[in-house]
Design a protein around this motif. Structure first.
Motif, PDB file in Angstrom:
ATOM      1  N   ALA A   1       0.771  -1.149  -0.108  1.00  0.00           N
ATOM      2  CA  ALA A   1       0.140   0.057  -0.291  1.00  0.00           C
ATOM      3  C   ALA A   1       0.886   1.293  -0.061  1.00  0.00           C
ATOM      4  CB  ALA A   1      -0.827  -0.152   1.192  1.00  0.00           C
ATOM      5  N   ARG A   2       1.903   1.268   0.878  1.00  0.00           N
ATOM      6  CA  ARG A   2       2.964   2.540   0.728  1.00  0.00           C
ATOM      7  C   ARG A   2       3.595   2.454  -0.661  1.00  0.00           C
ATOM      8  NH1 ARG A   2       4.128   0.120   5.583  1.00  0.00           N
ATOM      9  NH2 ARG A   2       6.411  -0.520   4.923  1.00  0.00           N
ATOM     10  N   LYS A   3       3.919   1.497  -1.088  1.00  0.00           N
ATOM     11  CA  LYS A   3       4.654   1.591  -2.166  1.00  0.00           C
ATOM     12  C   LYS A   3       3.847   2.119  -3.446  1.00  0.00           C
ATOM     13  CE  LYS A   3       6.993  -1.554  -5.745  1.00  0.00           C
ATOM     14  NZ  LYS A   3       7.448  -3.019  -6.029  1.00  0.00           N
ATOM     15  N   PHE A   4       2.338   1.790  -3.470  1.00  0.00           N
ATOM     16  CA  PHE A   4       1.912   2.271  -4.617  1.00  0.00           C
ATOM     17  C   PHE A   4       0.970   3.418  -4.375  1.00  0.00           C
ATOM     18  CE2 PHE A   4       2.330  -2.279  -5.511  1.00  0.00           C
ATOM     19  CZ  PHE A   4       3.099  -2.172  -6.869  1.00  0.00           C
ATOM     20  N   ALA A   5       1.083   3.832  -3.049  1.00  0.00           N
ATOM     21  CA  ALA A   5       0.238   5.024  -2.544  1.00  0.00           C
ATOM     22  C   ALA A   5      -1.294   4.750  -2.453  1.00  0.00           C
ATOM     23  CB  ALA A   5       0.429   6.320  -3.426  1.00  0.00           C
ATOM     24  N   TRP A   6      -1.656   3.446  -2.179  1.00  0.00           N
ATOM     25  CA  TRP A   6      -3.012   3.059  -1.929  1.00  0.00           C
ATOM     26  C   TRP A   6      -3.634   3.205  -0.366  1.00  0.00           C
ATOM     27  CZ3 TRP A   6      -1.996  -2.636  -3.925  1.00  0.00           C
ATOM     28  CH2 TRP A   6      -1.878  -2.677  -5.312  1.00  0.00           C
ATOM     29  N   ARG A   7      -4.706   3.388  -0.284  1.00  0.00           N
ATOM     30  CA  ARG A   7      -5.450   3.277   0.995  1.00  0.00           C
ATOM     31  C   ARG A   7      -5.993   2.040   1.140  1.00  0.00           C
ATOM     32  NH1 ARG A   7      -8.959   8.819   1.546  1.00  0.00           N
ATOM     33  NH2 ARG A   7      -9.477   7.788  -0.676  1.00  0.00           N
ATOM     34  N   ILE A   8      -5.919   1.478   2.211  1.00  0.00           N
ATOM     35  CA  ILE A   8      -6.206   0.068   2.487  1.00  0.00           C
ATOM     36  C   ILE A   8      -7.089   0.026   3.647  1.00  0.00           C
ATOM     37  CG2 ILE A   8      -4.655  -1.028   0.844  1.00  0.00           C
ATOM     38  CD1 ILE A   8      -3.001  -2.187   3.414  1.00  0.00           C
ATOM     39  N   GLN A   9      -7.908  -0.855   3.931  1.00  0.00           N
ATOM     40  CA  GLN A   9      -8.524  -1.142   4.983  1.00  0.00           C
ATOM     41  C   GLN A   9      -8.719  -2.794   5.063  1.00  0.00           C
ATOM     42  OE1 GLN A   9      -9.495   0.328   7.709  1.00  0.00           O
ATOM     43  NE2 GLN A   9      -9.473   2.547   7.069  1.00  0.00           N
ATOM     44  N   PRO A  10      -8.375  -3.536   6.141  1.00  0.00           N
ATOM     45  CA  PRO A  10      -8.753  -4.824   6.039  1.00  0.00           C
ATOM     46  C   PRO A  10     -10.197  -5.206   6.047  1.00  0.00           C
ATOM     47  CG  PRO A  10      -8.244  -4.340   8.329  1.00  0.00           C
ATOM     48  CD  PRO A  10      -7.812  -2.923   7.428  1.00  0.00           C
ATOM     49  N   GLU A  11     -10.589  -6.208   5.168  1.00  0.00           N
ATOM     50  CA  GLU A  11     -11.980  -6.795   5.178  1.00  0.00           C
ATOM     51  C   GLU A  11     -12.375  -7.268   6.730  1.00  0.00           C
ATOM     52  OE1 GLU A  11     -14.845  -9.826   4.840  1.00  0.00           O
ATOM     53  OE2 GLU A  11     -12.686 -10.263   4.790  1.00  0.00           O
TER      54      GLU A  11
ATOM     55  N   SER B   1     -10.406 -14.982  15.518  1.00  0.00           N
ATOM     56  CA  SER B   1     -10.964 -16.053  14.700  1.00  0.00           C
ATOM     57  C   SER B   1      -9.781 -16.944  14.672  1.00  0.00           C
ATOM     58  CB  SER B   1     -11.129 -15.526  13.309  1.00  0.00           C
ATOM     59  OG  SER B   1     -11.082 -16.732  12.277  1.00  0.00           O
ATOM     60  N   THR B   2      -9.880 -18.467  14.937  1.00  0.00           N
ATOM     61  CA  THR B   2      -8.855 -19.294  14.995  1.00  0.00           C
ATOM     62  C   THR B   2      -8.566 -19.871  13.709  1.00  0.00           C
ATOM     63  OG1 THR B   2     -10.552 -20.859  15.579  1.00  0.00           O
ATOM     64  CG2 THR B   2      -9.780 -19.909  17.505  1.00  0.00           C
ATOM     65  N   GLN B   3      -9.354 -19.647  12.849  1.00  0.00           N
ATOM     66  CA  GLN B   3      -9.198 -19.908  11.327  1.00  0.00           C
ATOM     67  C   GLN B   3      -7.849 -19.400  10.583  1.00  0.00           C
ATOM     68  OE1 GLN B   3     -12.657 -19.882   9.272  1.00  0.00           O
ATOM     69  NE2 GLN B   3     -13.378 -21.910   9.571  1.00  0.00           N
ATOM     70  N   VAL B   4      -6.815 -20.313   9.953  1.00  0.00           N
ATOM     71  CA  VAL B   4      -5.739 -19.685   9.332  1.00  0.00           C
ATOM     72  C   VAL B   4      -6.509 -19.566   7.896  1.00  0.00           C
ATOM     73  CG1 VAL B   4      -3.556 -20.066   8.366  1.00  0.00           C
ATOM     74  CG2 VAL B   4      -4.110 -20.900  10.630  1.00  0.00           C
ATOM     75  N   PRO B   5      -6.630 -18.254   7.370  1.00  0.00           N
ATOM     76  CA  PRO B   5      -7.174 -17.892   6.183  1.00  0.00           C
ATOM     77  C   PRO B   5      -6.274 -18.438   4.947  1.00  0.00           C
ATOM     78  CG  PRO B   5      -6.153 -15.948   7.083  1.00  0.00           C
ATOM     79  CD  PRO B   5      -5.993 -16.964   8.279  1.00  0.00           C
ATOM     80  N   ALA B   6      -6.934 -18.866   4.024  1.00  0.00           N
ATOM     81  CA  ALA B   6      -6.091 -19.001   2.872  1.00  0.00           C
ATOM     82  C   ALA B   6      -5.577 -17.623   2.089  1.00  0.00           C
ATOM     83  CB  ALA B   6      -6.775 -19.817   1.876  1.00  0.00           C
ATOM     84  N   HIS B   7      -6.370 -16.741   2.423  1.00  0.00           N
ATOM     85  CA  HIS B   7      -6.092 -15.451   1.805  1.00  0.00           C
ATOM     86  C   HIS B   7      -6.564 -14.324   2.886  1.00  0.00           C
ATOM     87  CE1 HIS B   7      -9.932 -14.872   0.271  1.00  0.00           C
ATOM     88  NE2 HIS B   7     -10.036 -16.242   0.027  1.00  0.00           N
ATOM     89  N   LEU B   8      -5.785 -13.304   2.728  1.00  0.00           N
ATOM     90  CA  LEU B   8      -6.144 -11.984   3.380  1.00  0.00           C
ATOM     91  C   LEU B   8      -6.907 -10.906   2.686  1.00  0.00           C
ATOM     92  CD1 LEU B   8      -3.257 -11.352   5.933  1.00  0.00           C
ATOM     93  CD2 LEU B   8      -5.268 -12.625   6.338  1.00  0.00           C
ATOM     94  N   VAL B   9      -7.731 -10.512   2.822  1.00  0.00           N
ATOM     95  CA  VAL B   9      -8.321  -9.515   1.958  1.00  0.00           C
ATOM     96  C   VAL B   9      -8.608  -8.315   2.540  1.00  0.00           C
ATOM     97  CG1 VAL B   9     -10.781  -8.983   0.806  1.00  0.00           C
ATOM     98  CG2 VAL B   9     -10.053 -11.263   1.297  1.00  0.00           C
ATOM     99  N   TYR B  10      -8.046  -7.328   1.525  1.00  0.00           N
ATOM    100  CA  TYR B  10      -8.217  -5.754   1.831  1.00  0.00           C
ATOM    101  C   TYR B  10      -8.610  -4.906   0.871  1.00  0.00           C
ATOM    102  CZ  TYR B  10      -4.228  -6.892   5.097  1.00  0.00           C
ATOM    103  OH  TYR B  10      -3.528  -7.548   6.085  1.00  0.00           O
ATOM    104  N   LEU B  11      -9.801  -4.005   1.629  1.00  0.00           N
ATOM    105  CA  LEU B  11     -10.068  -3.125   0.790  1.00  0.00           C
ATOM    106  C   LEU B  11      -9.263  -1.972   0.264  1.00  0.00           C
ATOM    107  CD1 LEU B  11     -13.763  -2.963   2.744  1.00  0.00           C
ATOM    108  CD2 LEU B  11     -13.237  -4.595   0.868  1.00  0.00           C
ATOM    109  N   SER B  12      -9.494  -1.531  -1.045  1.00  0.00           N
ATOM    110  CA  SER B  12      -8.361  -0.608  -1.518  1.00  0.00           C
ATOM    111  C   SER B  12      -9.023   0.547  -2.459  1.00  0.00           C
ATOM    112  CB  SER B  12      -7.444  -1.311  -1.882  1.00  0.00           C
ATOM    113  OG  SER B  12      -6.475  -0.471  -2.703  1.00  0.00           O
ATOM    114  N   ASP B  13      -8.442   1.601  -2.367  1.00  0.00           N
ATOM    115  CA  ASP B  13      -9.078   2.445  -3.255  1.00  0.00           C
ATOM    116  C   ASP B  13      -7.876   2.413  -4.718  1.00  0.00           C
ATOM    117  OD1 ASP B  13      -6.252   3.836  -2.617  1.00  0.00           O
ATOM    118  OD2 ASP B  13      -7.215   5.713  -2.088  1.00  0.00           O
ATOM    119  N   GLY B  14      -6.944   1.203  -4.607  1.00  0.00           N
ATOM    120  CA  GLY B  14      -6.309   0.962  -5.965  1.00  0.00           C
ATOM    121  C   GLY B  14      -6.904  -0.126  -6.608  1.00  0.00           C
TER     122      GLY B  14
END
Length: 205
Positions: free
Chosen positions: A82-92, A103-116
């Motif tokens: 996010a810093r590299k590309f100047a995106w603003r992000i928020q974790p979903e 949450s005790t589950q190990v996620p297969a992927h992390l999801v971030y909401l982004s303006d990029g």
């Protein structure tokens, strides 16, 4: 003795601690791009830092039990991107809950909401997904603010229990909780009420 650019880069890396992820741009004030790139390449060759994906490195955490570096901190990698590309992000929401240990589950992927743009980065068996959206909480100054707000919103008002409040509270020191409280005044009413509970010094539940 005058510090070299590589020494300055290393000092900053050490200052951020193990697990921190970064790109060339995080050192742009220390020299030219080619000088920074060369310094990072040498530090990687020396085994001090690790290349996670193209353009992103970390100062790896180390397991004394396993006697080897552990996997990269994906939240750190997401924030470095996010810093590299100047995106603003928020974790979903589900990602925020996972990052807070709710949450005790190990996620297969992390999801971030982004303006990029929509992007996916594969890191080992996991991925980081950036989903383009209008960020309603983009005005928050602290990354911890967005983390808590998204986690609470994912639970929903009716599922915010004293246990949830307590578990979030124990993740942050008192001084930081007070800063988060000031930073989230514009949050939805019930979300802000929950943050007020998180910010106070509660008795043991």
């Amino acid at each position: 003795m005058t510090k070299t650019t590589e020494d300055k880069i290393l000092s900053r890396i050490y200052g951020n601690g193990r697990g921190h992820a970064f790109s060339q741009g995080d050192f742009a004030d220390l020299g030219t791009r080619s000088t920074i790139d060369s310094g990072l390449h040498r530090l990687e060759k020396r085994g001090i830092i690790r290349r996670v994906i193209r353009g992103i490195y970390d100062y790896p955490r180390y397991s004394e039990l396993l006697k080897q570096p552990v996997a990269p901190d994906l939240d750190q990698v997401a924030r470095a991107l996010a810093r590299k590309f100047a995106w603003r992000i928020q974790p979903e929401g589900a990602t925020a809950q996972n990052l807070l240990g709710l949450s005790t589950q190990v996620p297969a992927h992390l999801v971030y909401l982004s303006d990029g743009p929509n992007r996916t980065y594969q890191i080992g068996s996991q991925s980081i997904d950036f989903e383009h959206t209008a960020l309603k909480e983009a005005a928050f100054r602290l990354p911890e603010s967005g983390l808590i707000v998204q986690a609470l919103r994912a639970f929903g008002e009716d599922r915010i229990t004293p246990k949830v409040i307590s578990r979030i509270r124990e993740k942050f020191p008192t001084a930081l909780r007070q800063k988060i409280l000031l930073d989230t005044k514009t949050a939805t009413g019930w979300v802000y009420a929950a943050i007020q509970e998180i910010a106070r010094d509660g008795l043991r539940e």
